[in-house]
Design a protein around this motif. Structure first.
Motif, PDB file in Angstrom:
ATOM      1  N   ASP A  73       8.511 -10.043  -3.905  1.00 21.05           N
ATOM      2  CA  ASP A  73       7.287 -10.855  -3.853  1.00 21.05           C
ATOM      3  C   ASP A  73       6.111 -10.026  -3.327  1.00 21.05           C
ATOM      4  O   ASP A  73       4.988 -10.117  -3.837  1.00 21.05           O
ATOM      5  N   MET A  74       6.372  -9.210  -2.319  1.00 17.52           N
ATOM      6  CA  MET A  74       5.306  -8.386  -1.737  1.00 17.52           C
ATOM      7  C   MET A  74       4.821  -7.321  -2.716  1.00 17.52           C
ATOM      8  O   MET A  74       3.620  -7.059  -2.831  1.00 17.52           O
ATOM      9  N   PHE A  75       5.749  -6.691  -3.440  1.00 17.69           N
ATOM     10  CA  PHE A  75       5.335  -5.693  -4.436  1.00 17.69           C
ATOM     11  C   PHE A  75       4.513  -6.360  -5.548  1.00 17.69           C
ATOM     12  O   PHE A  75       3.545  -5.780  -6.061  1.00 17.69           O
ATOM     13  N   GLU A  76       4.886  -7.581  -5.924  1.00 19.33           N
ATOM     14  CA  GLU A  76       4.110  -8.336  -6.923  1.00 19.33           C
ATOM     15  C   GLU A  76       2.689  -8.589  -6.402  1.00 19.33           C
ATOM     16  O   GLU A  76       1.704  -8.456  -7.148  1.00 19.33           O
ATOM     17  N   ARG A  77       2.574  -8.929  -5.121  1.00 14.85           N
ATOM     18  CA  ARG A  77       1.244  -9.189  -4.537  1.00 14.85           C
ATOM     19  C   ARG A  77       0.413  -7.910  -4.493  1.00 14.85           C
ATOM     20  O   ARG A  77      -0.811  -7.943  -4.706  1.00 14.85           O
ATOM     21  N   VAL A  78       1.068  -6.766  -4.249  1.00 11.46           N
ATOM     22  CA  VAL A  78       0.343  -5.487  -4.301  1.00 11.46           C
ATOM     23  C   VAL A  78      -0.246  -5.281  -5.686  1.00 11.46           C
ATOM     24  O   VAL A  78      -1.418  -4.912  -5.845  1.00 11.46           O
ATOM     25  N   LEU A  79       0.559  -5.549  -6.724  1.00  7.10           N
ATOM     26  CA  LEU A  79       0.101  -5.332  -8.101  1.00  7.10           C
ATOM     27  C   LEU A  79      -0.979  -6.321  -8.509  1.00  7.10           C
ATOM     28  O   LEU A  79      -1.820  -6.017  -9.365  1.00  7.10           O
ATOM     29  N   GLN A  80      -0.974  -7.492  -7.912  1.00 11.20           N
ATOM     30  CA  GLN A  80      -2.048  -8.440  -8.197  1.00 11.20           C
ATOM     31  C   GLN A  80      -3.382  -7.923  -7.671  1.00 11.20           C
ATOM     32  O   GLN A  80      -4.433  -8.091  -8.301  1.00 11.20           O
ATOM     33  N   THR A  81      -3.318  -7.271  -6.516  1.00 12.59           N
ATOM     34  CA  THR A  81      -4.543  -6.720  -5.927  1.00 12.59           C
ATOM     35  C   THR A  81      -4.890  -5.373  -6.543  1.00 12.59           C
ATOM     36  O   THR A  81      -6.071  -5.074  -6.788  1.00 12.59           O
ATOM     37  N   ASP A  82      -3.858  -4.548  -6.786  1.00 16.13           N
ATOM     38  CA  ASP A  82      -4.073  -3.199  -7.326  1.00 16.13           C
ATOM     39  C   ASP A  82      -3.161  -3.012  -8.539  1.00 16.13           C
ATOM     40  O   ASP A  82      -2.053  -2.500  -8.427  1.00 16.13           O
ATOM     41  N   PRO A  83      -3.593  -3.425  -9.749  1.00 16.05           N
ATOM     42  CA  PRO A  83      -2.739  -3.390 -10.947  1.00 16.05           C
ATOM     43  C   PRO A  83      -2.270  -1.991 -11.326  1.00 16.05           C
ATOM     44  O   PRO A  83      -1.344  -1.860 -12.135  1.00 16.05           O
ATOM     45  N   SER A  84      -2.900  -0.951 -10.785  1.00 17.04           N
ATOM     46  CA  SER A  84      -2.506   0.415 -11.152  1.00 17.04           C
ATOM     47  C   SER A  84      -1.670   1.080 -10.058  1.00 17.04           C
ATOM     48  O   SER A  84      -1.548   2.306 -10.034  1.00 17.04           O
ATOM     49  N   ASN A  85      -1.057   0.317  -9.179  1.00 17.44           N
ATOM     50  CA  ASN A  85      -0.271   0.870  -8.082  1.00 17.44           C
ATOM     51  C   ASN A  85       1.132   1.222  -8.611  1.00 17.44           C
ATOM     52  O   ASN A  85       2.043   0.411  -8.619  1.00 17.44           O
TER      53      ASN A  85
END
Length: 585
Positions: A73-85
């Protein structure tokens, strides 16, 4: 926290070399390294950048304590904020793969390698996902990229060639092996891999030519002779194969693998004596794997109706114990072959030696105790059986056999305990359950617990209604008590159908008929019992006298009672019958 990234390409091509990439993954350091390789994207606001870093490292911590759902869930939230992470893509993909969601991991990894095309571990993970999703055609580019990133790693070349093999692009695979040879020089792995391709292409001459060249360059390397002979022999060129092996034998006459290969060729040529001679030489060689030798011995099993096959297997297993005197398996297989040849004394010695070397193989214990039981060696049965049970307490057959041993020694309380153990185990073997409950019935009878005895016999027959010994014993004990005589008669008659001409069974049926006052029929069956009796049983002659008495033949009755006495029966009841010349209970 250590972590491994591995991948394999699998196919029906024999044993191939697959790349296995292993690296220690320290979450914070690697993540900073990965983040540093990112292709510049739309810059994040400072506050967003801070949130991304905090979330990412928090996700890594959750991952390390196996809280995978929260980490995902946390990695998904990172990608929502930074799609190129790309680091989060990689980590999220790995989490999906741990749940066998390789299809879900694929798009994440495909995007990660576009953002960070020089990250070796991303490509490795992508290769694994393509392989698990059977996207073999896409593997070519993945390994091309891995070779670009790390051109000195041989495994990537082998994996690329393997991908071509799966796609049946044999010429392309050969080109990759050529590249690898230019990089690291010739090797046996490259040679063997090329051989497989040539054989798939039907280029037997080319495959042989390469091995012949290897022999010229390395005339003392026996493995090349073995490979060349295998190619010739497997393609119907047995004479050429034999010639190659004979050259190898001259170079190294003690090489066991050469003798094994010669044995195969002579066997194919129907020269069994020469084949066996080569096998004995190979078996005497300690360098040949004992497991390979046991496999060869096992190949004789289907031929065991032939005396020569048994003799050959026995001799090879004997040689095995000489070549491998400290290996328990050698004595175990030797014991098996001795048993097949009815050499029971020698088989017991072999099994005991095997157990002395390694007591952790249950099957060897069971073979030993079965022989002892069959030879009526109750002391051995109990001693070796109880030793086995100290190591393997939940073995049903062993509990049963030790119980039989104690029952034969007339210690019915001990026998009862082992029989109960056998019946209490969760086993599906109906024959064993039937025998064990029958043993319970015997023990309860001798302990004067008739109710429990009858219940145990009924249970035994529920598992095997045609257990002849149970039917006989149950019927006999009922007749002694003059109970359920019709049931006893049916069971006894059935036991005689199942096992005709058995004196003890015929005696039981005669006695049941006697108790039913069917004296003429009883006489017929008792005469059968006496005809088949090889032991001059005093009980049978006493029973015959009882029957004759009720048929009015007092003189014949007394003669048979006297015979019973002469054969060892010394009971007061028998004395009274003789003295009073009449039946007495």
């Amino acid at each position: 926290m250590g972590n491994e990234v591995t991948y394999n390409i699998k196919g029906n091509y024999g044993k191939l070399n697959y790349a296995v990439v292993v690296f220690c993954f320290v979450p914070f350091l690697l993540s900073q390294h990965v983040l540093a390789q990112k292709v510049a994207a739309k810059p994040l606001a400072p506050i967003d950048s801070t949130i991304v870093k905090q979330l990412f490292f928090s996700a890594l911590r959750e991952k390390t304590i196996d809280n995978t759902k929260l980490a995902a869930d946390m990695f998904e939230r990172v990608l929502q904020t930074d799609p190129s992470n790309d680091a989060s893509m990689f980590e999220l993909a790995n989490l999906k793969k741990t749940q066998n969601d390789y299809a879900g991991a694929l798009p994440l990894l495909e995007k990660a390698v576009t953002i960070s095309p020089d990250n070796e571990w991303y490509w490795v993970a992508l290769a694994d996902s393509y392989e698990k999703n059977n996207n073999i055609s896409k593997l070519e580019n993945v390994f091309t990229q891995l070779i670009r990133i790390n051109p000195d790693k041989p495994d990537y070349y082998f994996d690329k060639a393997n991908a071509y093999l799966l796609l049946k692009k044999y010429d392309d695979a050969l080109k990759v092996y050529n590249q690898l040879e230019q990089l690291n020089g010739p090797s046996d792995d490259i040679l063997a891999s090329r051989q497989k391709i040539y054989l798939k292409q039907g280029k037997i001459d080319q495959a042989a030519a390469e091995l012949e060249k290897a022999i010229v360059d390395n005339p003392g390397q026996i493995r090349y002779y073995l490979l060349l002979s295998e190619i010739y022999n497997s393609n119907g060129l047995s004479d050429k194969a034999l010639n190659v092996l004979q050259k190898a034998e001259k170079l190294d006459g003690s090489n066991g693998m050469v003798h094994l290969a010669l044995a195969d060729i002579y066997r194919d040529k129907k020269n069994n004596d020469a084949s066996f001679s080569e096998l004995t030489l190979a078996f005497a060689n300690q360098d040949v794997s004992i497991d390979e030798k046991i496999r060869i011995i096992a190949g004789y099993f289907p031929k065991f109706p032939e005396p020569n096959a048994k003799a050959s297997a026995l001799e090879l297993s004997r040689i095995l114990t000489i070549a491998h005197p400290a290996d328990a398996k050698a004595y175990a297989i030797y014991g098996d072959m001795l048993l097949q040849s009815a050499k029971y004394k020698e088989a017991k010695a072999a099994y005991k030696k095997s157990i002395a070397l390694n007591e952790q193989v249950y099957a060897v214990h069971e073979q030993l105790v079965r022989i002892e039981l069959s030879e009526n060696d109750m002391d051995g049965t109990i001693k070796d059986g109880e030793n086995a049970l100290s190591l393997f307490p939940n073995q049903g057959w062993m509990n049963y056999m030790v119980g039989v041993g104690w029952a034969q020694k007339k210690d019915f309380k001990k026998a009862l305990g082992y029989a109960k153990n056998a019946t209490s185990l969760e086993i599906q073997d109906k024959d064993l359950l039937s025998l064990s409950f029958s043993l319970l019935g015997d023990c309860y009878h001798d302990l004067k617990d008739n109710k429990s005895s009858d219940e145990a016999y009924d249970k035994a027959l529920s598992y095997n209604p045609d257990n002849a010994f149970t039917l006989n014993n149950y019927a006999y004990y009922l007749s002694l008590r003059s109970e359920a005589l019709d049931k006893a008669a049916q069971m006894s008659a059935r036991s005689n159908e199942l096992q005709p001409n058995t004196a003890s069974f015929e005696d039981t049926y005669a006695w049941v008929l006697f108790k039913q006052k069917k004296y003429a029929d009883a006489k017929v069956w008792m005469e059968k019992a006496l005809a088949h009796d090889k032991d001059n049983s005093s009980a049978k002659y006493e029973h015959y006298g009882d029957i004759l008495f009720y048929l009015g033949n007092t003189e014949g009755a007394v003669q048979n009672w006297k015979k019973a006495k002469s054969y060892g029966e010394q009971s007061p009841v028998l004395e009274r019958k003789i003295n009073e010349k009449k039946y007495s209970e």
